[in-house]
Scaffold this motif. Sequence first.
Motif, PDB file in Angstrom:
ATOM      1  N   GLY A 238     -15.094  -6.963  -9.023  1.00  0.00           N
ATOM      2  CA  GLY A 238     -14.012  -7.187  -8.078  1.00  0.00           C
ATOM      3  C   GLY A 238     -14.042  -6.058  -7.082  1.00  0.00           C
ATOM      4  O   GLY A 238     -14.989  -5.256  -7.075  1.00  0.00           O
ATOM      5  N   PRO A 239     -13.019  -5.960  -6.233  1.00  0.00           N
ATOM      6  CA  PRO A 239     -12.996  -4.858  -5.259  1.00  0.00           C
ATOM      7  C   PRO A 239     -12.709  -3.534  -5.956  1.00  0.00           C
ATOM      8  O   PRO A 239     -12.414  -3.505  -7.153  1.00  0.00           O
ATOM      9  CB  PRO A 239     -11.849  -5.257  -4.325  1.00  0.00           C
ATOM     10  CG  PRO A 239     -10.966  -6.122  -5.150  1.00  0.00           C
ATOM     11  CD  PRO A 239     -11.859  -6.836  -6.123  1.00  0.00           C
ATOM     12  N   SER A 240     -12.785  -2.424  -5.210  1.00  0.00           N
ATOM     13  CA  SER A 240     -12.503  -1.116  -5.806  1.00  0.00           C
ATOM     14  C   SER A 240     -11.027  -1.019  -6.168  1.00  0.00           C
ATOM     15  O   SER A 240     -10.186  -1.723  -5.610  1.00  0.00           O
ATOM     16  CB  SER A 240     -12.865  -0.010  -4.814  1.00  0.00           C
ATOM     17  OG  SER A 240     -11.931  -0.019  -3.749  1.00  0.00           O
ATOM     18  N   SER A 241     -10.715  -0.147  -7.122  1.00  0.00           N
ATOM     19  CA  SER A 241      -9.326   0.010  -7.562  1.00  0.00           C
ATOM     20  C   SER A 241      -8.425   0.448  -6.409  1.00  0.00           C
ATOM     21  O   SER A 241      -7.271   0.041  -6.311  1.00  0.00           O
ATOM     22  CB  SER A 241      -9.239   1.016  -8.712  1.00  0.00           C
ATOM     23  OG  SER A 241      -9.736   2.263  -8.298  1.00  0.00           O
ATOM     24  N   LYS A 242      -8.971   1.262  -5.514  1.00  0.00           N
ATOM     25  CA  LYS A 242      -8.189   1.758  -4.370  1.00  0.00           C
ATOM     26  C   LYS A 242      -7.772   0.615  -3.448  1.00  0.00           C
ATOM     27  O   LYS A 242      -6.619   0.510  -3.032  1.00  0.00           O
ATOM     28  CB  LYS A 242      -9.031   2.723  -3.554  1.00  0.00           C
ATOM     29  CG  LYS A 242      -8.840   4.178  -3.888  1.00  0.00           C
ATOM     30  CD  LYS A 242      -9.724   4.920  -2.936  1.00  0.00           C
ATOM     31  CE  LYS A 242      -9.327   6.329  -2.678  1.00  0.00           C
ATOM     32  NZ  LYS A 242     -10.514   7.028  -2.105  1.00  0.00           N
ATOM     33  N   VAL A 243      -8.748  -0.222  -3.122  1.00  0.00           N
ATOM     34  CA  VAL A 243      -8.476  -1.355  -2.233  1.00  0.00           C
ATOM     35  C   VAL A 243      -7.515  -2.327  -2.913  1.00  0.00           C
ATOM     36  O   VAL A 243      -6.582  -2.852  -2.296  1.00  0.00           O
ATOM     37  CB  VAL A 243      -9.798  -2.064  -1.850  1.00  0.00           C
ATOM     38  CG1 VAL A 243      -9.520  -3.360  -1.117  1.00  0.00           C
ATOM     39  CG2 VAL A 243     -10.649  -1.136  -1.008  1.00  0.00           C
ATOM     40  N   MET A 244      -7.726  -2.522  -4.212  1.00  0.00           N
ATOM     41  CA  MET A 244      -6.853  -3.424  -4.942  1.00  0.00           C
ATOM     42  C   MET A 244      -5.407  -2.922  -4.956  1.00  0.00           C
ATOM     43  O   MET A 244      -4.458  -3.694  -4.804  1.00  0.00           O
ATOM     44  CB  MET A 244      -7.359  -3.558  -6.375  1.00  0.00           C
ATOM     45  CG  MET A 244      -6.643  -4.622  -7.144  1.00  0.00           C
ATOM     46  SD  MET A 244      -7.155  -4.613  -8.831  1.00  0.00           S
ATOM     47  CE  MET A 244      -8.763  -5.301  -8.643  1.00  0.00           C
ATOM     48  N   ALA A 245      -5.247  -1.605  -5.106  1.00  0.00           N
ATOM     49  CA  ALA A 245      -3.899  -1.033  -5.113  1.00  0.00           C
ATOM     50  C   ALA A 245      -3.222  -1.275  -3.770  1.00  0.00           C
ATOM     51  O   ALA A 245      -2.041  -1.629  -3.697  1.00  0.00           O
ATOM     52  CB  ALA A 245      -3.962   0.458  -5.432  1.00  0.00           C
ATOM     53  N   LYS A 246      -3.978  -1.122  -2.692  1.00  0.00           N
ATOM     54  CA  LYS A 246      -3.417  -1.334  -1.349  1.00  0.00           C
ATOM     55  C   LYS A 246      -3.028  -2.790  -1.143  1.00  0.00           C
ATOM     56  O   LYS A 246      -1.961  -3.111  -0.643  1.00  0.00           O
ATOM     57  CB  LYS A 246      -4.456  -0.939  -0.286  1.00  0.00           C
ATOM     58  CG  LYS A 246      -4.199   0.418   0.321  1.00  0.00           C
ATOM     59  CD  LYS A 246      -5.047   0.565   1.584  1.00  0.00           C
ATOM     60  CE  LYS A 246      -6.038   1.698   1.407  1.00  0.00           C
ATOM     61  NZ  LYS A 246      -7.161   1.644   2.334  1.00  0.00           N
ATOM     62  N   MET A 247      -3.933  -3.696  -1.529  1.00  0.00           N
ATOM     63  CA  MET A 247      -3.704  -5.120  -1.306  1.00  0.00           C
ATOM     64  C   MET A 247      -2.635  -5.676  -2.233  1.00  0.00           C
ATOM     65  O   MET A 247      -1.969  -6.650  -1.915  1.00  0.00           O
ATOM     66  CB  MET A 247      -5.004  -5.898  -1.516  1.00  0.00           C
ATOM     67  CG  MET A 247      -6.021  -5.610  -0.463  1.00  0.00           C
ATOM     68  SD  MET A 247      -5.319  -5.980   1.160  1.00  0.00           S
ATOM     69  CE  MET A 247      -6.631  -5.494   2.211  1.00  0.00           C
ATOM     70  N   GLY A 248      -2.502  -5.048  -3.397  1.00  0.00           N
ATOM     71  CA  GLY A 248      -1.532  -5.530  -4.382  1.00  0.00           C
ATOM     72  C   GLY A 248      -0.106  -5.269  -3.941  1.00  0.00           C
ATOM     73  O   GLY A 248       0.828  -5.910  -4.429  1.00  0.00           O
ATOM     74  N   ASN A 249       0.066  -4.310  -3.043  1.00  0.00           N
ATOM     75  CA  ASN A 249       1.391  -4.076  -2.500  1.00  0.00           C
ATOM     76  C   ASN A 249       1.489  -4.872  -1.204  1.00  0.00           C
ATOM     77  O   ASN A 249       0.837  -4.583  -0.211  1.00  0.00           O
ATOM     78  CB  ASN A 249       1.590  -2.585  -2.229  1.00  0.00           C
ATOM     79  CG  ASN A 249       2.983  -2.301  -1.717  1.00  0.00           C
ATOM     80  OD1 ASN A 249       3.506  -2.996  -0.835  1.00  0.00           O
ATOM     81  ND2 ASN A 249       3.603  -1.274  -2.275  1.00  0.00           N
ATOM     82  N   LYS A 250       2.337  -5.901  -1.234  1.00  0.00           N
ATOM     83  CA  LYS A 250       2.353  -6.830  -0.104  1.00  0.00           C
ATOM     84  C   LYS A 250       2.856  -6.185   1.178  1.00  0.00           C
ATOM     85  O   LYS A 250       2.507  -6.640   2.272  1.00  0.00           O
ATOM     86  CB  LYS A 250       3.203  -8.050  -0.450  1.00  0.00           C
ATOM     87  CG  LYS A 250       2.579  -8.913  -1.537  1.00  0.00           C
ATOM     88  CD  LYS A 250       3.490 -10.080  -1.817  1.00  0.00           C
ATOM     89  CE  LYS A 250       2.787 -11.099  -2.689  1.00  0.00           C
ATOM     90  NZ  LYS A 250       3.608 -12.308  -2.841  1.00  0.00           N
ATOM     91  N   ILE A 251       3.646  -5.120   1.056  1.00  0.00           N
ATOM     92  CA  ILE A 251       4.117  -4.430   2.260  1.00  0.00           C
ATOM     93  C   ILE A 251       2.936  -3.692   2.900  1.00  0.00           C
ATOM     94  O   ILE A 251       2.722  -3.763   4.121  1.00  0.00           O
ATOM     95  CB  ILE A 251       5.274  -3.462   1.927  1.00  0.00           C
ATOM     96  CG1 ILE A 251       6.484  -4.262   1.417  1.00  0.00           C
ATOM     97  CG2 ILE A 251       5.638  -2.615   3.138  1.00  0.00           C
ATOM     98  CD1 ILE A 251       7.630  -3.413   0.889  1.00  0.00           C
ATOM     99  N   GLU A 252       2.148  -3.020   2.058  1.00  0.00           N
ATOM    100  CA  GLU A 252       0.968  -2.327   2.592  1.00  0.00           C
ATOM    101  C   GLU A 252      -0.034  -3.312   3.170  1.00  0.00           C
ATOM    102  O   GLU A 252      -0.668  -3.047   4.195  1.00  0.00           O
ATOM    103  CB  GLU A 252       0.300  -1.490   1.499  1.00  0.00           C
ATOM    104  CG  GLU A 252       1.012  -0.179   1.261  1.00  0.00           C
ATOM    105  CD  GLU A 252       0.167   0.773   0.430  1.00  0.00           C
ATOM    106  OE1 GLU A 252      -1.031   0.928   0.736  1.00  0.00           O
ATOM    107  OE2 GLU A 252       0.722   1.347  -0.523  1.00  0.00           O
ATOM    108  N   ALA A 253      -0.199  -4.444   2.484  1.00  0.00           N
ATOM    109  CA  ALA A 253      -1.139  -5.462   2.969  1.00  0.00           C
ATOM    110  C   ALA A 253      -0.685  -5.982   4.331  1.00  0.00           C
ATOM    111  O   ALA A 253      -1.493  -6.174   5.244  1.00  0.00           O
ATOM    112  CB  ALA A 253      -1.260  -6.598   1.956  1.00  0.00           C
TER     113      ALA A 253
END
Length: 448
Positions: free
Chosen positions: A104-119
Amino acid sequence: MFSRVLIANRGEIALRVIRACRELGVQSVVVYSEVDRNAAYLRCADEAICIGAGPAADSYLNIPRIISAAEIANVDAIHPGYGFLAENPHFAEVCESCKIKFIGPSSKVMAKMGNKIEARNMAKASKVPLVPGSPGAVETENDALKVSHELGFPVMIKAAGGGGGRGMRVAHNDISLVKAFFAARSEAEAAFKDPTLYIEKYVERPRHVEIQVLGDEYGNIIHLGERDCSLQRRHQKLVEESPSPVMTSSLRESMGKCAVRLAHAAGYFNAGTVEFLLDKDNNFYFIEVNARIQVEHPVTEMVTGVDLVKEQLRIASGEKLRLKQRHVTFNGWAIECRINAEDPSNGYAPSPGRIDTFIPPGGNGVRLDTHVYAGYEVPGAYDSLIGKLIVHKPTRREAIACMRRALDEFVIHGVKTTIPLFIEVFGDSRYIRGDVDTGFVEELVSRG
Ligand code: ADP
Ligand code: ADP
Ligand code: MG
């Protein structure tokens, strides 16, 4: 390519990944809970390891147990499937630090995308149109009122950490807004351990249209067209198709470009989906990114001829994308129905139990992704998805005819399923015309 991959999931998606591994000559190791110990798909893997009791917290969500299994089985990589730990950045990070490749994507990118406000912020910075909404989190009911007055009712209150259609509420006025705010906050806290909320303008009668992207670890990113997932109940998808009946090649190009631009900006790799709402005038608005393989990936596979799970494995093992955007072509029409063990005559309540009779459909144009069979016991502990019926034909008309005959052939006794609902859907003139939005299924259901 990897030599051994662990699958941290269950059911149809575990079997889907086992199959992709086998075809690539990769050994598969599947983990299971005590509740799943008799599931036949376990025998399709090269090794199966019990990781604990039925409750997901003791098994499919238990990171130490999954990592222990991965170390004992000596795997190179872990495929998380969807749901469970698939979008848990902590899990991806633990894999990274244990030198087990997370598919899957990197943990960093996933953390960013997982927060819908950041996304949303990232989409905005990438000039991707998004649903008008609060600039960030909405902390108090007074902030919520202020933002809603600026946006104009109706609005939707959404959980920043949300998923699976939970933690969102529509509000039409001040009174319902305050109620919705507190209801959404406690649901978000309970379901996602994060009470953070934001507000979006409620888009009236939209279609849900999402773009599949695929990126390698060297910055090459392509899109594989769209899936129309407008048929939903409680914000959960039931039927998905590709192409979308309202798609044009120029709209696909502009949505695809937006999705790829966002993926580039995020440093995204592996398979991902950028979800949009599409209004009546074909304006599209970003809603979120799903940083994983999706339930409905088969419709994209059927029309593009690309095996998305094999691509995930190839990308994670360090291969470059072989496909360029110009190589991606779309062939025919694919539709998927999610067969859930739920009782349509009882508010779609889960209907676990033993399947006594199971006669699957087949023939030209039919694909069935399922782990169940006659004698299988559907557990009550997990998601109610027991299979996905996918058809692929040259035209939408033929795909609908094929789906109708496949649904007619399908016999499942012992548990209630969503099949009767689909028989209604595929006989409905509005659906056949392609004239639907995200409210269609609930209107059909309430019409009775
Ligand atoms: P899709 O159907 O588009 O793949 P869903 O949002 O329906 O995406 O999620 C797929 C699976 O993952 C479902 O089983 C859903 O319940 C689960 N899921 C998605 N997001 C979350 C989340 N944040 N927490 C728990 N489960 C989730
Ligand atoms: P989840 O993470 O639970 O999948 P999404 O943000 O993807 O949440 O939204 C799920 C569904 O909820 C969408 O497909 C759509 O039907 C509905 N929805 C979400 N946001 C809006 C909005 N602003 N206006 C109207 N409907 C929305
Ligand atoms: Mg979504």
